[in-house]
Write an enzyme that holds these catalytic residues in place. Structure first.
Site, PDB file in Angstrom:
ATOM      1  N   TYR A 119      -6.228  16.353 -39.002  1.00 20.44           N
ATOM      2  CA  TYR A 119      -7.470  15.931 -38.353  1.00 20.44           C
ATOM      3  C   TYR A 119      -7.967  14.630 -38.986  1.00 20.44           C
ATOM      4  CZ  TYR A 119     -12.466  15.995 -37.151  1.00 20.44           C
ATOM      5  OH  TYR A 119     -13.718  15.660 -36.709  1.00 20.44           O
ATOM      6  N   LYS A 123      -8.503  10.894 -37.289  1.00 16.92           N
ATOM      7  CA  LYS A 123      -9.779  10.176 -37.352  1.00 16.92           C
ATOM      8  C   LYS A 123      -9.598   8.799 -37.983  1.00 16.92           C
ATOM      9  CE  LYS A 123     -13.050  12.768 -35.554  1.00 16.92           C
ATOM     10  NZ  LYS A 123     -13.876  12.272 -34.423  1.00 16.92           N
ATOM     11  N   ASN A 148     -20.130  17.500 -42.724  1.00 14.72           N
ATOM     12  CA  ASN A 148     -20.398  18.641 -41.837  1.00 14.72           C
ATOM     13  C   ASN A 148     -21.827  18.525 -41.299  1.00 14.72           C
ATOM     14  OD1 ASN A 148     -17.939  20.416 -42.331  1.00 14.72           O
ATOM     15  ND2 ASN A 148     -18.648  20.050 -44.417  1.00 14.72           N
TER      16      ASN A 148
END
Length: 401
Positions: A119, A123, A148
């Site tokens: 991931y 990105k 987060n």
């Protein structure tokens, strides 16, 4: 200013679009000079033709679209790099060099526990596309590496531990915490959206990164939200358990302005099911009326409501240190106070038609009389400390000798 928001149906997208609409409609008075025209909400259900049209017309682009929980790992690149490439190609083909914001992730640092993250790699690949685009076209590009995030409307049991904890604890479902000492960095959705509005006005916060740490600097390659919170999973769960207990204890935990606890409580409440959105309070009733405790705090006393039937007198006691406010909100009455050792009585006529607060003075015995023959009198009461049955600091003495 016409604004394109990709990923508009996602957590951040929904909150950002709602904020933009409030500004557009004049409901958010913090931004009187910010004029917003069309808000183009692009979702994965829309076609490329729709996206092309939006790219021709937009004056600012928030690219929030992305993939974080795919069924197949190949979708990471497709959602986090390839879609961004398509968006930039449509803008370039339209000759539109408006500012573009990219929602990336701290995982793009590939540092620490994120080393080797597929991931994060997707990105990072998306970031490079956008930064190359800025160098080639001269367009302003704002790359944000978000930690987060949490807040209302975040999907539980998906990719946010905070939303999962809030949802499950609010709904009496189990949670799983492997290591309560694990510390995570969090950004609250309102703080994130405030930064997006700042970026829209050219006031973004620039930074560079050392690993996962944002280092603010005026000419930084990246952008960041200036307000984040670093907390452990154990701290989050402990706070949530105290929030859950509030309807039983009536105790509101200490919540400082701007604190993580304040933001977490708002998030928790957004997950309450219908049947928990209200809860009963214990009414202590007798022939004179009723007395009900409403809310307690650890440092700022408690709130109660007192209902007196017609002609009833309540009180007739005094305190050494405790002090109170009496606020009649319905009906009409008389509050009387007499300093201990004195014969002088202070009379305060009160009414729900003219709401005012009356101090119950320490060292003064006091009462409150319902002057009506037909109507109940309702009094909101605040005491500077919660009632302690072991040390009540309450002593009977009639006001009128």
């Amino acid at each position: 200013m016409d604004i394109l928001v990709t990923g508009a149906a996602g957590f951040v997208g929904k909150n950002l679009c709602a904020a933009l609409k409030n500004i557009k409609d004049g409901k958010d008075r913090r931004f009187p000079a910010l004029k917003i025209g069309e808000i183009f909400e692009y979702t994965r259900a829309d076609s490329d033709e729709v996206l092309k049209d939006f790219c021709r017309r937009a004056d600012f682009v928030f690219n929030l679209a992305g993939v974080n929980r795919p069924r197949d790992e190949s979708e990471f690149i497709k959602g986090n790099r390839d879609f961004g490439g398509k968006l930039l190609a449509f803008l370039e083909k339209a000759g539109n060099s408006c500012p573009v914001m990219l929602s990336s992730s701290l995982q793009a640092s590939l540092d620490g526990r994120f080393a080797g993250s597929l991931y994060g790699k997707s990105k990072l690949a998306g970031e490079e596309l956008f930064l190359d685009y800025a160098g080639r076209t001269g367009a302003k590009v704002l790359v944000y590496r978000f930690p987060n995030d949490f807040g209302k409307w975040c999907r539980p049991n998906y990719n946010s531990a905070v939303s999962t904890f809030c949802h499950n604890i609010a709904n009496d479902l189990p949670i799983n915490v492997n290591d309560s000492s694990t510390k995570i960095e969090l950004v609250y959705i309102d703080d994130l959206v405030d930064e997006m509005i700042a970026a829209l006005q050219g006031s973004e916060h620039r930074c560079d990164y050392e690993g996962m740490e944002a280092k603010p600097c005026e000419d930084g390659r990246y952008c960041c939200v200036p307000i984040t919170h670093k907390v452990t999973l154990g701290e989050i769960v402990s706070l949530l358990e105290s929030f859950k207990a509030q309807p039983e204890t009536l105790v509101m935990p200490e919540i400082a302005p701007g604190s993580f606890a304040k933001k977490l409580y708002s998030t928790y409440l957004s997950y309450l099911p219908y049947e928990k959105a209200s809860f009963p309070l214990k009414m202590n009733e007798d022939a004179r009326g009723s007395f009900t405790e409403l809310l307690k705090t650890t440092a700022h006393g408690q709130f109660s409501v007192n209902i007196s039937k017609p002609g009833i007198t309540k009180g007739e006691h005094w305190h050494n240190t405790k002090w109170e406010f009496f606020i009649v909100v319905s009906g009409r009455g008389l509050i009387r106070q007499r300093k201990i050792g004195s014969d002088e009585i202070l009379d305060f006529y009160v009414s729900g038609e003219k709401i005012e607060a009356v101090h119950m003075l320490p060292g003064y015995t006091h009462n409150i009389i319902n002057l009506s023959d037909t109507e109940n009198m309702v009094t909101l009461m605040w005491a500077n400390e919660c009632f302690d049955p072991a040390r009540p600091d309450t002593f009977f003495e009639a006001v009128e000798k």
